[in-house]
Design an enzyme around this catalytic site. Structure first.
Site, PDB file in Angstrom:
ATOM      1  N   CYS A 164       0.816  -1.226   0.000  1.00  0.00           N
ATOM      2  CA  CYS A 164       0.000   0.000   0.000  1.00  0.00           C
ATOM      3  C   CYS A 164       0.850   1.277   0.000  1.00  0.00           C
ATOM      4  O   CYS A 164       1.627   1.518   0.921  1.00  0.00           O
ATOM      5  CB  CYS A 164      -0.925   0.008   1.209  1.00  0.00           C
ATOM      6  SG  CYS A 164      -1.945   1.513   1.247  1.00  0.00           S
ATOM      7  N   LYS A 222      -9.947  -9.671   5.259  1.00  0.00           N
ATOM      8  CA  LYS A 222      -9.781  -8.737   6.375  1.00  0.00           C
ATOM      9  C   LYS A 222     -10.195  -9.372   7.698  1.00  0.00           C
ATOM     10  O   LYS A 222     -11.323  -9.862   7.820  1.00  0.00           O
ATOM     11  CB  LYS A 222     -10.625  -7.480   6.127  1.00  0.00           C
ATOM     12  CG  LYS A 222     -10.174  -6.677   4.920  1.00  0.00           C
ATOM     13  CD  LYS A 222     -11.103  -5.503   4.635  1.00  0.00           C
ATOM     14  CE  LYS A 222     -10.729  -4.826   3.333  1.00  0.00           C
ATOM     15  NZ  LYS A 222     -11.714  -3.835   2.881  1.00  0.00           N
ATOM     16  N   SER A 280      -4.596   8.458   5.276  1.00  0.00           N
ATOM     17  CA  SER A 280      -3.173   8.805   5.355  1.00  0.00           C
ATOM     18  C   SER A 280      -2.937  10.302   5.514  1.00  0.00           C
ATOM     19  O   SER A 280      -2.027  10.721   6.245  1.00  0.00           O
ATOM     20  CB  SER A 280      -2.440   8.273   4.122  1.00  0.00           C
ATOM     21  OG  SER A 280      -2.963   8.866   2.943  1.00  0.00           O
ATOM     22  N   VAL A 339      -6.434   0.503   4.941  1.00  0.00           N
ATOM     23  CA  VAL A 339      -5.209   0.896   5.617  1.00  0.00           C
ATOM     24  C   VAL A 339      -4.712   2.170   4.925  1.00  0.00           C
ATOM     25  O   VAL A 339      -5.067   2.406   3.765  1.00  0.00           O
ATOM     26  CB  VAL A 339      -4.139  -0.219   5.534  1.00  0.00           C
ATOM     27  CG1 VAL A 339      -4.529  -1.413   6.350  1.00  0.00           C
ATOM     28  CG2 VAL A 339      -3.817  -0.601   4.095  1.00  0.00           C
TER      29      VAL A 339
HETATM   30  N1  LIG Z   1      -7.727   7.655   0.983  1.00  0.00           N
HETATM   31  C1  LIG Z   1      -7.112   6.559   1.693  1.00  0.00           C
HETATM   32  C2  LIG Z   1      -6.764   5.471   0.692  1.00  0.00           C
HETATM   33  C3  LIG Z   1      -6.235   4.231   1.397  1.00  0.00           C
HETATM   34  C4  LIG Z   1      -6.398   2.998   0.508  1.00  0.00           C
HETATM   35  O1  LIG Z   1      -6.951   3.049  -0.601  1.00  0.00           O
HETATM   36  N2  LIG Z   1      -5.908   1.862   1.020  1.00  0.00           N
HETATM   37  C5  LIG Z   1      -6.070   0.613   0.298  1.00  0.00           C
HETATM   38  C6  LIG Z   1      -4.763  -0.154   0.202  1.00  0.00           C
HETATM   39  S1  LIG Z   1      -3.515   0.757  -0.632  1.00  0.00           S
HETATM   40  C7  LIG Z   1      -7.043  -0.274   1.064  1.00  0.00           C
HETATM   41  O2  LIG Z   1      -6.957  -0.348   2.261  1.00  0.00           O
HETATM   42  N3  LIG Z   1      -7.934  -0.945   0.339  1.00  0.00           N
HETATM   43  C8  LIG Z   1      -8.809  -1.905   0.939  1.00  0.00           C
HETATM   44  C9  LIG Z   1     -10.213  -1.777   0.457  1.00  0.00           C
HETATM   45  O3  LIG Z   1     -10.531  -0.740  -0.186  1.00  0.00           O
HETATM   46  O4  LIG Z   1     -10.976  -2.695   0.686  1.00  0.00           O
HETATM   47  C10 LIG Z   1      -5.862   7.042   2.435  1.00  0.00           C
HETATM   48  O5  LIG Z   1      -5.269   8.034   1.981  1.00  0.00           O
HETATM   49  O6  LIG Z   1      -5.510   6.467   3.471  1.00  0.00           O
END
Ligand SMILES: N[C@@H](CCC(=O)N[C@@H](CS)C(=O)NCC(=O)O)C(=O)O
Length: 217
Positions: A10, A37, A63, A50
């Site tokens: 990620c 998950k 983030s 995450v």
């Molecule tokens: N806007 C979020 C994006 C975070 C994101 O897209 N994380 C992805 C992994 S890189 C995730 O957890 N995806 C799991 C899902 O959507 O089910 C941030 O900036 O934290």
């Protein structure tokens, strides 16, 4: 002790890991399998994503929120002090997020037209960045900033892409290329991923039923 709830590939997790390392804040990393998950994760992650940063009994998500919290609480500052410069940095961090969205489509879409559109969009955004950069080595000159923490994980994708396919994203963009090299050499950036990150990303790319995967040798 802070806990960063993570996933190995990620890029948003990497932002937080880089900011923590730059500020010298010790933290534990707890990886989750996003394909399966665990219940404890679903219970504490409102968006099912995450990174999460566990701070005592509080769980921070998103983030951008996590790095701004670190900025508010931990030295050294990684944003400029002057409000207009700070706003400009935050705006380019947003461009960094849109670049990650383009990269996701490039990696996963089965549709050639969508692939081409996002490859062109990436090129356009990095072209704009070329005109924003000064003498370097970083976005803000000599000083490493949160914008760098956002772009380092985006550039890292291209270390793998470059071995597999020529997207031409950075050709004729010398300042962006130098910035990319400077970020790749930074210890906090190197340490933000596992040692076999590139092999894991390549395996992920090959698993996709995507137009890109079909082009890979
Ligand atoms: N806007 C979020 C994006 C975070 C994101 O897209 N994380 C992805 C992994 S890189 C995730 O957890 N995806 C799991 C899902 O959507 O089910 C941030 O900036 O934290």
């Amino acid at each position: 002790m802070l806990t960063l709830v993570s996933f190995d590939l990620c890029p948003y997790v990497q932002r937080a890991a880089i900011a923590l390392a730059e500020k010298g804040v010790p933290f534990e990393r707890r990886d989750v399998d996003l394909g399966n998950k665990p219940d404890w994760f679903k219970a504490i992650s409102p968006l099912g994503k995450v990174p999460l940063l566990q701070v005592d009994d509080e769980v921070l998500f998103e983030s951008a929120v996590i790095v701004e919290y670190l900025e508010d609480t931990q030295a050294p500052p990684l944003h400029p002090a002057e409000p207009l410069a700070r706003a400009r940095h935050r705006a380019w961090m947003e461009v960094g997020s849109s670049i990650l969205a383009d990269i996701w489509t490039v990696e996963t879409t089965p549709d050639r037209a969508a692939f081409d559109a996002k490859a062109a969009s990436l090129r356009d955004k990095f072209q704009r960045l070329e005109s924003q950069l000064g003498k370097g080595p970083y976005f803000d000159g000599e000083r490493f900033s949160l914008v760098d923490a956002v772009f380092a994980p985006a550039f890292r994708y291209f270390d793998v892409f470059d071995r597999l396919i020529d997207l031409g994203t950075f050709s004729g963009l010398p300042k962006v290329q130098a910035w990319r090299r400077a970020l790749a050499a930074r210890l906090s950036v190197k340490d933000a991923v596992v040692a076999d990150y590139e092999a894991r990303l390549e395996a992920f790319l090959r698993r996709q039923r995507s137009w890109l995967a079909g082009r890979l040798g």
